[in-house]
Design a protein around this motif. Structure first.
Motif, PDB file in Angstrom:
ATOM      1  N   GLY A   1     -12.105 -17.537  14.229  1.00  0.00           N
ATOM      2  CA  GLY A   1     -11.087 -18.431  13.690  1.00  0.00           C
ATOM      3  C   GLY A   1      -9.743 -18.216  14.344  1.00  0.00           C
ATOM      4  N   GLU A   2      -8.727 -18.774  13.734  1.00  0.00           N
ATOM      5  CA  GLU A   2      -7.374 -18.610  14.250  1.00  0.00           C
ATOM      6  C   GLU A   2      -6.959 -17.136  14.171  1.00  0.00           C
ATOM      7  OE1 GLU A   2      -5.153 -20.865  15.633  1.00  0.00           O
ATOM      8  OE2 GLU A   2      -6.999 -22.063  15.720  1.00  0.00           O
ATOM      9  N   PRO A   3      -6.171 -16.664  15.119  1.00  0.00           N
ATOM     10  CA  PRO A   3      -5.690 -15.279  15.058  1.00  0.00           C
ATOM     11  C   PRO A   3      -4.987 -14.998  13.743  1.00  0.00           C
ATOM     12  CG  PRO A   3      -5.175 -16.244  17.193  1.00  0.00           C
ATOM     13  CD  PRO A   3      -5.676 -17.362  16.332  1.00  0.00           C
ATOM     14  N   SER A   4      -5.208 -13.819  13.200  1.00  0.00           N
ATOM     15  CA  SER A   4      -4.625 -13.473  11.903  1.00  0.00           C
ATOM     16  C   SER A   4      -3.133 -13.220  12.001  1.00  0.00           C
ATOM     17  CB  SER A   4      -5.328 -12.238  11.329  1.00  0.00           C
ATOM     18  OG  SER A   4      -5.211 -11.141  12.215  1.00  0.00           O
ATOM     19  N   GLY A   5      -2.651 -12.977  13.191  1.00  0.00           N
ATOM     20  CA  GLY A   5      -1.222 -12.727  13.385  1.00  0.00           C
ATOM     21  C   GLY A   5      -1.014 -11.922  14.643  1.00  0.00           C
ATOM     22  N   PRO A   6       0.243 -11.755  15.045  1.00  0.00           N
ATOM     23  CA  PRO A   6       0.513 -10.998  16.259  1.00  0.00           C
ATOM     24  C   PRO A   6       0.349  -9.508  16.015  1.00  0.00           C
ATOM     25  CG  PRO A   6       2.577 -11.633  15.208  1.00  0.00           C
ATOM     26  CD  PRO A   6       1.467 -12.271  14.418  1.00  0.00           C
ATOM     27  N   PRO A   7       0.109  -8.769  17.097  1.00  0.00           N
ATOM     28  CA  PRO A   7      -0.106  -9.233  18.468  1.00  0.00           C
ATOM     29  C   PRO A   7      -1.489  -9.880  18.650  1.00  0.00           C
ATOM     30  CG  PRO A   7       0.584  -6.916  18.409  1.00  0.00           C
ATOM     31  CD  PRO A   7       0.164  -7.285  17.039  1.00  0.00           C
ATOM     32  N   VAL A   8      -1.536 -10.818  19.590  1.00  0.00           N
ATOM     33  CA  VAL A   8      -2.807 -11.406  19.996  1.00  0.00           C
ATOM     34  C   VAL A   8      -3.083 -10.961  21.423  1.00  0.00           C
ATOM     35  CG1 VAL A   8      -4.143 -13.510  20.305  1.00  0.00           C
ATOM     36  CG2 VAL A   8      -2.380 -13.420  18.528  1.00  0.00           C
ATOM     37  N   LEU A   9      -4.274 -10.456  21.644  1.00  0.00           N
ATOM     38  CA  LEU A   9      -4.702 -10.039  22.974  1.00  0.00           C
ATOM     39  C   LEU A   9      -5.574 -11.147  23.534  1.00  0.00           C
ATOM     40  CD1 LEU A   9      -5.652  -6.344  22.092  1.00  0.00           C
ATOM     41  CD2 LEU A   9      -3.395  -7.298  22.599  1.00  0.00           C
TER      42      LEU A   9
ATOM     43  N   ALA B   1       5.464  -1.236  25.170  1.00  0.00           N
ATOM     44  CA  ALA B   1       6.559  -2.193  25.302  1.00  0.00           C
ATOM     45  C   ALA B   1       7.288  -2.453  23.988  1.00  0.00           C
ATOM     46  CB  ALA B   1       6.026  -3.526  25.856  1.00  0.00           C
ATOM     47  N   SER B   2       6.812  -1.868  22.894  1.00  0.00           N
ATOM     48  CA  SER B   2       7.423  -2.067  21.581  1.00  0.00           C
ATOM     49  C   SER B   2       8.393  -0.933  21.274  1.00  0.00           C
ATOM     50  CB  SER B   2       6.337  -2.110  20.497  1.00  0.00           C
ATOM     51  OG  SER B   2       5.413  -3.165  20.739  1.00  0.00           O
ATOM     52  N   ASP B   3       9.476  -1.268  20.582  1.00  0.00           N
ATOM     53  CA  ASP B   3      10.408  -0.205  20.194  1.00  0.00           C
ATOM     54  C   ASP B   3       9.967   0.403  18.863  1.00  0.00           C
ATOM     55  OD1 ASP B   3      11.380  -1.820  18.074  1.00  0.00           O
ATOM     56  OD2 ASP B   3      13.024  -2.609  19.295  1.00  0.00           O
ATOM     57  N   GLU B   4      10.722   1.389  18.387  1.00  0.00           N
ATOM     58  CA  GLU B   4      10.303   2.131  17.193  1.00  0.00           C
ATOM     59  C   GLU B   4      10.241   1.243  15.957  1.00  0.00           C
ATOM     60  OE1 GLU B   4       8.979   5.087  16.912  1.00  0.00           O
ATOM     61  OE2 GLU B   4       9.084   5.215  19.095  1.00  0.00           O
ATOM     62  N   ALA B   5      11.197   0.330  15.801  1.00  0.00           N
ATOM     63  CA  ALA B   5      11.189  -0.558  14.639  1.00  0.00           C
ATOM     64  C   ALA B   5       9.991  -1.502  14.693  1.00  0.00           C
ATOM     65  CB  ALA B   5      12.493  -1.348  14.573  1.00  0.00           C
ATOM     66  N   GLU B   6       9.696  -2.001  15.881  1.00  0.00           N
ATOM     67  CA  GLU B   6       8.547  -2.894  16.036  1.00  0.00           C
ATOM     68  C   GLU B   6       7.234  -2.156  15.782  1.00  0.00           C
ATOM     69  OE1 GLU B   6      11.033  -5.499  19.328  1.00  0.00           O
ATOM     70  OE2 GLU B   6       9.636  -3.927  19.971  1.00  0.00           O
ATOM     71  N   ARG B   7       7.171  -0.918  16.245  1.00  0.00           N
ATOM     72  CA  ARG B   7       5.976  -0.115  15.975  1.00  0.00           C
ATOM     73  C   ARG B   7       5.821   0.156  14.480  1.00  0.00           C
ATOM     74  NH1 ARG B   7       6.210   4.537  20.754  1.00  0.00           N
ATOM     75  NH2 ARG B   7       5.840   3.126  22.522  1.00  0.00           N
ATOM     76  N   ALA B   8       6.923   0.390  13.797  1.00  0.00           N
ATOM     77  CA  ALA B   8       6.863   0.653  12.358  1.00  0.00           C
ATOM     78  C   ALA B   8       6.321  -0.563  11.608  1.00  0.00           C
ATOM     79  CB  ALA B   8       8.241   1.032  11.835  1.00  0.00           C
ATOM     80  N   THR B   9       6.757  -1.750  11.999  1.00  0.00           N
ATOM     81  CA  THR B   9       6.247  -2.974  11.377  1.00  0.00           C
ATOM     82  C   THR B   9       4.764  -3.142  11.662  1.00  0.00           C
ATOM     83  OG1 THR B   9       8.407  -4.048  11.560  1.00  0.00           O
ATOM     84  CG2 THR B   9       6.502  -5.482  11.293  1.00  0.00           C
ATOM     85  N   TRP B  10       4.379  -2.883  12.898  1.00  0.00           N
ATOM     86  CA  TRP B  10       2.977  -2.978  13.311  1.00  0.00           C
ATOM     87  C   TRP B  10       2.137  -1.959  12.540  1.00  0.00           C
ATOM     88  CZ3 TRP B  10       1.678  -2.738  19.283  1.00  0.00           C
ATOM     89  CH2 TRP B  10       0.381  -3.215  19.503  1.00  0.00           C
ATOM     90  N   ARG B  11       2.659  -0.759  12.400  1.00  0.00           N
ATOM     91  CA  ARG B  11       1.959   0.300  11.658  1.00  0.00           C
ATOM     92  C   ARG B  11       1.748  -0.117  10.204  1.00  0.00           C
ATOM     93  NH1 ARG B  11       5.620   3.896  12.347  1.00  0.00           N
ATOM     94  NH2 ARG B  11       4.827   4.610  14.368  1.00  0.00           N
ATOM     95  N   ALA B  12       2.765  -0.730   9.609  1.00  0.00           N
ATOM     96  CA  ALA B  12       2.662  -1.161   8.216  1.00  0.00           C
ATOM     97  C   ALA B  12       1.586  -2.228   8.034  1.00  0.00           C
ATOM     98  CB  ALA B  12       4.012  -1.686   7.731  1.00  0.00           C
ATOM     99  N   ASP B  13       1.272  -2.925   9.121  1.00  0.00           N
ATOM    100  CA  ASP B  13       0.227  -3.951   9.097  1.00  0.00           C
ATOM    101  C   ASP B  13      -1.128  -3.367   9.499  1.00  0.00           C
ATOM    102  OD1 ASP B  13      -0.595  -6.596   8.614  1.00  0.00           O
ATOM    103  OD2 ASP B  13      -0.520  -7.082  10.751  1.00  0.00           O
ATOM    104  N   GLY B  14      -1.235  -2.045   9.505  1.00  0.00           N
ATOM    105  CA  GLY B  14      -2.509  -1.403   9.809  1.00  0.00           C
ATOM    106  C   GLY B  14      -2.850  -1.377  11.286  1.00  0.00           C
TER     107      GLY B  14
END
Length: 221
Positions: free
Chosen positions: A119-127, A154-167
């Motif tokens: 189906g459609e990607p669940s959200g970013p990042p999309v590979l 290529a992600s900064d610490e804040a972006e990684r933290a958001t990504w981490r929170a999304d599992g």
């Protein structure tokens, strides 16, 4: 071990005869397994540092079932369960010094498929996978792992933290067409260019990692 020694990150996908995983699930699980180790290497921090210090991020995917899988699971590593897929990531090892129970596993035989259109990607990042190329699932799993790693770098610490929170979730999809993939390659996004050890020509662009925060983050091709 020295920092110029060629090292490899072992990934093992569980493929039982009666219940093989969906191809897309396996690719996403491989990417998430790599991200899990990058985010939290735990006791394998030294091995991870040595692997990344070589300037190469080679990954090899092997398959296991039954007793093979149980032996692999008994070795140091971490298992990611994602929908129909189970992928185990092990700490990096020198190319010629694989643990015996991993070295005996087969690289071939990973011709997985999806029983239904993803189906459609669940959200970013999309590979995004290059639609021009034909790769076995094992090869594509390694490439998806590369794409996830480049996106992490290529992600900064804040972006990684958001990504981490999304599992540390990712979506893997084939690009809709060649022009769309080429546009993403030219958009300053992380792009995987294969070394050409197996299956495809050296320098082939295999995957592009896309997320709003990654646009223009790397030098354009």
């Amino acid at each position: 071990m020295n920092e110029t020694e060629l090292m490899v990150l072992p990934l093992v996908v569980r493929i039982e005869r009666a219940a093989p995983p969906e191809r897309t699930d396996a690719l996403e699980a491989a990417a998430m397994a790599v991200l899990s180790l990058l985010d939290d290497p735990g006791e394998w921090a030294a091995e991870l540092h040595a692997w990344q210090s070589t300037g190469k991020i080679r990954k090899v995917v092997r398959r296991a079932r039954g007793a093979e899988w149980r032996r692999a699971a008994a070795l140091p590593g971490r298992t990611i369960e994602h929908r129909t897929a189970e992928v185990r990531v092990h700490p990096p090892v020198p190319l010629d010094a694989w643990p015996k129970d991993l070295a005996r596993l087969q690289v071939g035989g990973t011709e997985l498929s999806d029983t239904a259109e993803p189906g459609e990607p669940s959200g970013p990042p999309v590979l995004w996978e290059n639609p021009r190329l034909t790769m076995s699932a094992g090869k594509a799993m390694a490439q998806a792992g590369h794409a996830a790693q480049l996106a992490w770098w290529a992600s900064d610490e804040a972006e990684r933290a958001t990504w981490r929170a999304d599992g540390l979730a990712v979506s893997v999809r084939a690009a809709p067409d060649r022009d769309d993939f080429d546009a993403k390659v030219a958009a300053g996004l992380p792009v995987v260019r294969d070394a050409g050890f197996t299956e495809i020509e050296p320098g082939s662009c295999t995957f592009v990692a896309e997320a709003p925060w990654l646009l223009g983050r790397v030098a354009r091709s």
